[in-house]
Design an enzyme around this catalytic site. Structure first.
Site, PDB file in Angstrom:
ATOM      1  N   ARG A 106       4.964   7.108  -4.253  1.00  0.00           N
ATOM      2  CA  ARG A 106       4.385   6.338  -3.154  1.00  0.00           C
ATOM      3  C   ARG A 106       2.888   6.245  -3.336  1.00  0.00           C
ATOM      4  NH1 ARG A 106       7.555   8.603   2.187  1.00  0.00           N
ATOM      5  NH2 ARG A 106       9.597   8.368   1.223  1.00  0.00           N
ATOM      6  N   ALA A 118      23.270  11.901   6.201  1.00  0.00           N
ATOM      7  CA  ALA A 118      22.384  11.896   5.036  1.00  0.00           C
ATOM      8  C   ALA A 118      21.140  12.689   5.406  1.00  0.00           C
ATOM      9  CB  ALA A 118      22.003  10.472   4.650  1.00  0.00           C
ATOM     10  N   VAL A 125      19.679   5.470   9.257  1.00  0.00           N
ATOM     11  CA  VAL A 125      20.490   6.457   9.983  1.00  0.00           C
ATOM     12  C   VAL A 125      20.451   6.166  11.480  1.00  0.00           C
ATOM     13  CG1 VAL A 125      20.427   8.407   8.372  1.00  0.00           C
ATOM     14  CG2 VAL A 125      18.513   8.036   9.933  1.00  0.00           C
ATOM     15  N   TRP A 168       0.822  -1.211   0.000  1.00  0.00           N
ATOM     16  CA  TRP A 168       0.000   0.000   0.000  1.00  0.00           C
ATOM     17  C   TRP A 168       0.854   1.258   0.000  1.00  0.00           C
ATOM     18  CZ3 TRP A 168      -4.183  -1.485  -1.803  1.00  0.00           C
ATOM     19  CH2 TRP A 168      -4.736  -2.707  -1.421  1.00  0.00           C
ATOM     20  N   HIS A 201      12.058   6.735  -2.411  1.00  0.00           N
ATOM     21  CA  HIS A 201      12.870   7.863  -1.945  1.00  0.00           C
ATOM     22  C   HIS A 201      14.168   7.915  -2.756  1.00  0.00           C
ATOM     23  CE1 HIS A 201      14.280   4.870   1.413  1.00  0.00           C
ATOM     24  NE2 HIS A 201      14.451   4.385   0.209  1.00  0.00           N
ATOM     25  N   GLN A 231      12.185  14.602  -4.170  1.00  0.00           N
ATOM     26  CA  GLN A 231      13.029  14.577  -2.979  1.00  0.00           C
ATOM     27  C   GLN A 231      14.438  14.952  -3.376  1.00  0.00           C
ATOM     28  OE1 GLN A 231      13.689  10.982  -0.768  1.00  0.00           O
ATOM     29  NE2 GLN A 231      11.943  11.348   0.571  1.00  0.00           N
TER      30      GLN A 231
END
Ligand code: PHE
Length: 339
Positions: free
Chosen positions: A196, A307, A253, A156, A170, A210
């Protein structure tokens, strides 16, 4: 009848004079109108006179005028053919047409912010890296330390292709591609489209932009990340925007952070855009997880870095005070011409 011959000769002379000057279709059309025009053209005038003449003169008069008409038509057709066959391109310019206003094009607000951001990061020594929009699960998830039971992998949330690949969710996938190909130190940004399965509303789009940022070296620490992001925010919004860092979780991260800025629509008192919190989440970021550095073939004991992944459309919204992200994609000239 002599009078008629004089008139015919006069018309012919004028006609050939004008025809010689003719350079365009439009001019030709005008000549045709001048001589063969149904209302006031001289040929029509001559034909009209027919009824005033004594009956015995009529056939001769009619014949002469018709011959004149045929000659003019033939000459016009020939000239038109010559215009078509000519290779002089300027003959096709119809400068008799009314000019109409053509608006000058300009950059889309997303491109404007993108250019600014690329310039800003370039001034800090970052280069632009690009990656594919159709990604493998490895680059989009596995290598980024996103386990297969992570909710982002849910059908989804992610668009899966029949081939088993995904539309990248991303630009962090470019982080992996770059780290695998290069040996640190490196500084890259990677702007690009992401996808998405979102319910589209004022602050969410299914296709959005992005810009991932990545800096890896031997001695990078959290304060480098904070310093650079503060400078970036200052560069885009000026000094006026209040920001805060908040702990957040992203599998790739550690530690993970979110940089929020005070809502520009309500000044921090709470509104529908900031969901009454007074803050808008702007830039998720953090120190690259040791597993990610290891997955890309480097030693996390030696190299570390940060990042971040800014949602570009949101930055455009805030910069220009647009309260509905969908406006950026509608192509509505009333909106776009304001930039
Ligand atoms: N890729 C993350 C996302 O799309 C954002 C992010 C990038 C977070 C880099 C931390 C570091 O949600």
């Amino acid at each position: 009848m002599n009078e008629l011959n004089d008139q015919i000769n006069q018309i012919k002379n004028q006609f050939f004079d004008q025809l010689q000057e003719t350079r365009t279709e439009a001019e030709l059309f005008q000549v045709e109108k001048n001589f063969l025009g149904k209302k006031s053209g001289p040929v029509t005038q001559l034909l009209k006179k027919l009824s005033e003449l004594p009956p015995e003169e009529r056939p001769k008069w009619g014949q002469s005028v018709n011959e004149l008409k045929k000659l003019l038509e033939l000459e016009l057709a020939q000239k038109r053919q010559n215009l078509v066959n000519t290779d002089e391109p300027q003959l096709w310019w119809d400068y008799t047409l009314d000019k109409f206003a053509v608006g000058r094009g300009h950059w889309h607000p997303i491109s404007l912010v993108l250019k600014d951001m690329v310039n800003f990061f370039a001034s800090m020594g970052f280069e632009v890296a690009q990656g594919p929009e159709v990604e493998t699960e490895f680059y989009n998830f596995d290598a980024l330390n996103i386990p297969s039971n992570h909710p982002a992998r849910d059908v989804w949330d992610t668009f899966y292709l029949k081939t088993g690949e995904v539309l990248r969710t991303h630009t962090s996938s470019v982080q992996i591609r770059t780290l695998m190909q290069r040996t640190p130190p490196l500084r890259v940004i990677s702007p690009g489209r992401c996808f998405r399965y979102e319910e589209v509303d004022a602050t969410h789009l299914a296709v959005f932009n992005q810009m991932e940022g990545l800096m890896i070296d031997k001695n990078i620490c959290l304060s480098d990340l904070k310093g650079i992001l503060h400078k970036a925010i200052e560069f885009i919004f000026g000094n006026s925007l209040k920001t805060r860092f908040r702990p957040a979780f992203y599998p790739f991260v550690e530690p993970g952070l979110d940089l929020d800025c005070q809502c520009i629509f309500c000044g921090g008192s709470g509104c529908s855009v900031c969901k009454q919190t007074g803050w808008i989440e702007l830039i998720p970021c953090g120190m690259v997880h040791p597993n990610v550095i290891r997955n890309c073939g480097h030693d996390p004991e030696v190299y570390r870095g940060f990042a971040f992944g800014m949602g570009f459309d949101r930055i455009v919204m805030l910069r220009y005070g647009i309260n509905d992200m969908r406006l950026l994609y509608k192509g509505d000239l009333n909106v776009l011409s304001q930039f």
